[in-house]
Design an enzyme around this catalytic site. Sequence first.
Site, short mmCIF file in Angstrom:
data_model
loop_
_atom_site.label_atom_id
_atom_site.label_comp_id
_atom_site.label_asym_id
_atom_site.label_seq_id
_atom_site.Cartn_x
_atom_site.Cartn_y
_atom_site.Cartn_z
CE1 TYR A 1 -4.12 1.97 0.78
CE2 TYR A 1 -2.61 3.25 2.14
CZ TYR A 1 -3.83 3.10 1.51
OH TYR A 1 -4.78 4.11 1.61
CE LYS B 1 -3.50 4.92 -1.49
NZ LYS B 1 -4.60 5.33 -2.38
P1 NAD Z 1 -13.45 2.08 0.51
O1 NAD Z 1 -13.05 0.67 0.65
O2 NAD Z 1 -14.81 2.48 0.97
O3 NAD Z 1 -13.30 2.59 -0.98
C1 NAD Z 1 -12.48 2.00 -1.94
C2 NAD Z 1 -13.31 1.87 -3.20
O4 NAD Z 1 -12.48 1.39 -4.27
C3 NAD Z 1 -14.45 0.85 -3.03
O5 NAD Z 1 -15.65 1.43 -3.46
C4 NAD Z 1 -14.02 -0.31 -3.92
O6 NAD Z 1 -15.11 -1.01 -4.49
C5 NAD Z 1 -13.24 0.44 -4.99
N1 NAD Z 1 -12.36 -0.45 -5.73
C6 NAD Z 1 -11.53 -1.41 -5.25
N2 NAD Z 1 -10.94 -2.06 -6.26
C7 NAD Z 1 -11.40 -1.50 -7.41
C8 NAD Z 1 -11.17 -1.75 -8.77
N3 NAD Z 1 -10.33 -2.71 -9.19
N4 NAD Z 1 -11.83 -1.00 -9.69
C9 NAD Z 1 -12.70 -0.03 -9.31
N5 NAD Z 1 -12.95 0.25 -8.02
C10 NAD Z 1 -12.30 -0.49 -7.07
O7 NAD Z 1 -12.34 2.92 1.29
P2 NAD Z 1 -12.02 4.50 1.24
O8 NAD Z 1 -11.38 4.80 2.52
O9 NAD Z 1 -13.21 5.29 0.82
O10 NAD Z 1 -10.88 4.55 0.12
C11 NAD Z 1 -10.92 5.44 -0.97
C12 NAD Z 1 -9.50 5.88 -1.31
O11 NAD Z 1 -9.00 6.68 -0.24
C13 NAD Z 1 -8.50 4.73 -1.48
O12 NAD Z 1 -7.63 5.03 -2.57
C14 NAD Z 1 -7.74 4.74 -0.18
O13 NAD Z 1 -6.45 4.20 -0.32
C15 NAD Z 1 -7.72 6.21 0.13
N6 NAD Z 1 -7.45 6.53 1.53
C16 NAD Z 1 -8.33 6.22 2.51
C17 NAD Z 1 -8.03 6.54 3.83
C18 NAD Z 1 -8.96 6.26 4.97
O14 NAD Z 1 -8.58 6.49 6.12
N7 NAD Z 1 -10.15 5.77 4.76
C19 NAD Z 1 -6.83 7.18 4.13
C20 NAD Z 1 -5.94 7.46 3.10
C21 NAD Z 1 -6.27 7.15 1.80
#
Ligand code: NAD
Length: 270
Positions: free
Chosen positions: A168, A172
């Site tokens: 991961y 990133k």
């Molecule tokens: P989440 O799991 O709700 O969202 C991730 C989304 O990506 C899901 O809807 C999933 O279906 C989709 N996804 C996964 N594989 C896929 C693919 N092959 N094709 C299309 N869609 C796909 O979690 P989130 O926290 O909303 O994450 C969204 C983004 O934010 C991610 O990139 C994550 O790394 C980043 N992020 C989240 C956090 C946090 O604390 N939640 C922190 C830093 C970064």
Amino acid sequence: MSFKEQLLAHHAAIVTGASSGIGLAVAEALAAAGAAVVVNYRSDGDRADALVERIVGDNGRAIAVQADVSDEADVARLFDVAAEAFGRIDVLVSNSGVQKDAAVADMSLADWNTVIDVNLTGQFLCAREAVRRFRVQPCKGRPARSAGTIIAMSSVHEIIPWAGHINYAAAKGGTRMLTRSLAQEVAADSIRVNAIAPGAIRTPINKDAWDSDAALEKLLRLIPYGRIGEPEDVARAAVWLASDQADYVTGTTLFVDGGMSLYPEFRDNG
Ligand code: NAD
């Protein structure tokens, strides 16, 4: 606010991974700011349809499109359907992401590859498709200043090392340099490329970190601002970055993290 006054009136946006968490909130906020929104989802069609229904019920414009962002043909189809539905694409929010955590000695190649494929190669495939379309679609008569904007959903782990999550963090970190290098490459085409680095946001991806009092207390020690982030915190930043309000902003990462990246361990002089 009238349609004319809305920040993203006349914009069409694609949000990947928009059936949950941050992507869902971003899609909702872009639509509320006047954009026509393509709600991309991988497998959760019901939740994507429900979001589209909510946006349309609120006098917005949205469609749901299934596509795997790590699949080249799927990404091309996603952009084709979007262009057909709304005539053009002005904003890409490349938000999809997964975690497959393990200590390095136990990490399978499959879990390494899945995370790199979705979190980094997915960024490349979507950004490449967006640049191709931004370059050829007409700008004439369009109020927006840029020819298109790309927002990559990165993470504080683009700079904070993360033991047990090397796939991961590597993805990133790669997103950070992809964003900067691409911004440099396409700035002369009036295309802006930025990233958002969320800290700890309350979504399904990190449920273990906030769904018990003990876990939340431990997490809050890492957040100087004293609260976990909500998807809407990130969504407001995305609306601004996508709009002409951010017209001179490119090649940067906007940290939306309550200070998580400020070395909180040093609050008491280390
Ligand atoms: P989440 O799991 O709700 O969202 C991730 C989304 O990506 C899901 O809807 C999933 O279906 C989709 N996804 C996964 N594989 C896929 C693919 N092959 N094709 C299309 N869609 C796909 O979690 P989130 O926290 O909303 O994450 C969204 C983004 O934010 C991610 O990139 C994550 O790394 C980043 N992020 C989240 C956090 C946090 O604390 N939640 C922190 C830093 C970064």
